[in-house]
Design an enzyme around this catalytic site. Structure first.
Site, PDB file in Angstrom:
ATOM      1  N   GLU A 241       0.824  -1.211   0.000  1.00  0.00           N
ATOM      2  CA  GLU A 241       0.000   0.000   0.000  1.00  0.00           C
ATOM      3  C   GLU A 241       0.865   1.272   0.000  1.00  0.00           C
ATOM      4  O   GLU A 241       0.865   2.036   0.968  1.00  0.00           O
ATOM      5  CB  GLU A 241      -0.918   0.022   1.225  1.00  0.00           C
ATOM      6  CG  GLU A 241      -1.914  -1.118   1.291  1.00  0.00           C
ATOM      7  CD  GLU A 241      -2.663  -1.136   2.617  1.00  0.00           C
ATOM      8  OE1 GLU A 241      -2.548  -0.164   3.393  1.00  0.00           O
ATOM      9  OE2 GLU A 241      -3.340  -2.139   2.894  1.00  0.00           O
ATOM     10  N   ARG A 279       2.759  19.902   6.498  1.00  0.00           N
ATOM     11  CA  ARG A 279       3.689  18.891   6.990  1.00  0.00           C
ATOM     12  C   ARG A 279       4.825  19.453   7.842  1.00  0.00           C
ATOM     13  O   ARG A 279       5.173  18.846   8.868  1.00  0.00           O
ATOM     14  CB  ARG A 279       4.267  18.077   5.833  1.00  0.00           C
ATOM     15  CG  ARG A 279       3.242  17.244   5.084  1.00  0.00           C
ATOM     16  CD  ARG A 279       3.884  16.355   4.029  1.00  0.00           C
ATOM     17  NE  ARG A 279       4.547  15.212   4.637  1.00  0.00           N
ATOM     18  CZ  ARG A 279       5.858  15.032   4.648  1.00  0.00           C
ATOM     19  NH1 ARG A 279       6.668  15.939   4.128  1.00  0.00           N
ATOM     20  NH2 ARG A 279       6.377  13.955   5.209  1.00  0.00           N
ATOM     21  N   CYS A 307      -0.874  34.613  10.455  1.00  0.00           N
ATOM     22  CA  CYS A 307      -0.505  35.243  11.734  1.00  0.00           C
ATOM     23  C   CYS A 307      -0.325  34.156  12.782  1.00  0.00           C
ATOM     24  O   CYS A 307      -1.066  34.061  13.771  1.00  0.00           O
ATOM     25  CB  CYS A 307      -1.567  36.256  12.144  1.00  0.00           C
ATOM     26  SG  CYS A 307      -1.595  37.708  11.097  1.00  0.00           S
ATOM     27  N   GLU A 308       0.646  33.287  12.546  1.00  0.00           N
ATOM     28  CA  GLU A 308       0.991  32.159  13.409  1.00  0.00           C
ATOM     29  C   GLU A 308       2.506  32.046  13.434  1.00  0.00           C
ATOM     30  O   GLU A 308       3.134  31.950  12.376  1.00  0.00           O
ATOM     31  CB  GLU A 308       0.396  30.856  12.867  1.00  0.00           C
ATOM     32  CG  GLU A 308      -1.107  30.818  12.733  1.00  0.00           C
ATOM     33  CD  GLU A 308      -1.793  30.421  14.034  1.00  0.00           C
ATOM     34  OE1 GLU A 308      -1.074  30.134  15.023  1.00  0.00           O
ATOM     35  OE2 GLU A 308      -3.036  30.396  14.049  1.00  0.00           O
ATOM     36  N   TYR A 337       0.466  14.575   0.863  1.00  0.00           N
ATOM     37  CA  TYR A 337       0.025  15.286   2.075  1.00  0.00           C
ATOM     38  C   TYR A 337       0.259  16.792   1.975  1.00  0.00           C
ATOM     39  O   TYR A 337       0.433  17.464   2.978  1.00  0.00           O
ATOM     40  CB  TYR A 337       0.704  14.712   3.325  1.00  0.00           C
ATOM     41  CG  TYR A 337       0.511  13.221   3.451  1.00  0.00           C
ATOM     42  CD1 TYR A 337      -0.731  12.702   3.793  1.00  0.00           C
ATOM     43  CD2 TYR A 337       1.554  12.343   3.187  1.00  0.00           C
ATOM     44  CE1 TYR A 337      -0.922  11.332   3.887  1.00  0.00           C
ATOM     45  CE2 TYR A 337       1.364  10.969   3.273  1.00  0.00           C
ATOM     46  CZ  TYR A 337       0.127  10.469   3.627  1.00  0.00           C
ATOM     47  OH  TYR A 337      -0.066   9.124   3.702  1.00  0.00           O
TER      48      TYR A 337
END
Length: 381
Positions: A241, A279, A307-308, A337
């Site tokens: 997988e 990620r 704003c982080e 991702y």
């Protein structure tokens, strides 16, 4: 690898932030898996990137799908996948997921003893085993550790197998997946060895599904040899997988420089950040980058527009100095991702996606219109 000219063309045509994919690299990654695991059945872990164009390309090449949500099952059904081309995985499946999986004739990956009573009648089943291993990846990506929420303990297996038999279900085999982005091939050797020991409990089986999680530079041939040895203990066919391995290198996130600044550190400010590529913030992932401007080497942090304080796509990244507003930066190995985890936090539209087929660009997902972000709120009014 996409050239600077091709990337500039895509950015100029579709704007940034933009996810681009190289169809030839996607095909090459699949060919590597097929060569390493000849005769194995391949299921793409759809959560890595569920874009319909990419799914159709993989499906046309004979690949099935491992689905972990109702939406992913819906995508598989939408492109015509059913039966042995679909696996239903996840530790907390909903009634709707059991229903649709049953309608599709999919194989269910049973993750806990209590799940047996929830299965549709006469289901085909793989039992996911937790090998209780510490592996060489970020803790959030380690799914085969003893403290993870995935799989059944080996001591639970006899009672679970008995419950499946009394419930009239078809046990096809065992399932094992120990994590993602695993760096050390020895982790797979240890996991395969532990699952092979369970042949004393199960006897012969039809299938051994060893999941994926291989690092992008993994020795697939060596991993495959160990997997075949484990499958032989059960007399089983091998299933795999891959998710990130198939799509990561095909994808590039294109972003433009918005400016630079210096506080206690030097920053290159970008029009892409955590809402486009989560990620780095979520896993501490480090992506290679390619600057499409020239200059003497310098070091900078890559900061997004949110704003982080955690909105950083890279720390201490070597870049050409003298970046100007509008310069283009390519963030590599972003096909897995990336777009799949993008969000509308801060009411930022999710980025467009485009595919290079070796000759031309094709838009395979439109940039999300602002109005679409709040359309469901207006409809509820």
């Amino acid at each position: 690898m996409l050239s600077d000219q091709q990337l500039r063309q895509a950015a100029d045509t579709y704007g940034t932030p933009l996810y681009t994919y190289d169809a030839q690299e996607l095909d090459a990654a699949l060919a590597r898996v097929q060569a390493a695991f000849p005769g194995a059945r391949i299921y793409y872990a759809m959560k890595a990137n569920p874009n319909l164009t990419l799914l159709r390309r993989l499906y046309g090449a004979g690949v099935g799908f491992e689905c972990v949500s109702l939406g992913e099952l819906g995508r598989a059904a939408h492109i015509g996948a059913s039966g042995d081309r679909v696996l239903v995985n996840g530790p907390a499946k909903s009634d709707e997921e059991y229903r649709l999986g049953g309608e599709l004739g999919a194989t269910f990956i049973v993750d806990r003893p209590g799940e047996v009573a929830l299965l549709p009648p006469a289901s085909s089943v793989l039992v996911r085993v937790n090998p209780a291993l510490s592996v060489s990846t970020h803790d959030h990506l380690a799914t085969g550790a003893a403290h993870s929420k995935f799989g059944v303990r080996p001591d639970q297996l006899p009672d679970l197998l008995a419950a499946l038999a009394s419930g009239g279900h078809r046990l096809r085999g065992l399932h094992l997946h120990i994590g993602s982005a695993i760096r050390d091939a020895a982790d797979f050797r240890a996991a395969f060895g532990r699952v092979a020991e369970l042949s004393r409990v199960t006897g012969p089986l039809e299938v051994l599904d060893v999941g994926g999680g291989w690092g992008l530079d993994a020795d697939l041939g060596g991993i495959a040899a160990e997997a075949r040895q484990a499958a032989a203990a059960f007399g089983a066919q091998l299933w795999v997988e891959p998710g990130r391995y198939l799509v990561a290198r095909s994808g590039v996130l294109l972003t433009r420089v918005m400016g630079t600044k210096a506080t206690g550190r030097d920053f290159t400010l970008l029009d892409a950040g955590m809402t486009e590529l989560l990620r780095p913030m979520l896993y501490g992932a480090e992506h290679p980058v390619r600057a499409l401007w020239e200059g003497a080497p310098g070091v900078s942090d890559l900061a997004g527009p949110a704003c982080e304080s955690g909105d950083l796509l890279g720390r201490d990244v070597t870049l050409p100095a003298g970046a100007q507003r509008g310069d283009l930066l390519a963030i590599l190995e972003a096909g897995a991702y990336g777009a799949a985890m993008s969000s509308t936090y801060l009411t930022r539209p999710r980025p467009a996606e485009a595919l290079w087929d070796g000759q031309t660009w094709t838009l395979i997902r439109q940039r999300e219109p602002l109005e679409a972000i709040w359309a469901a709120e207006e409809a509820a009014g």
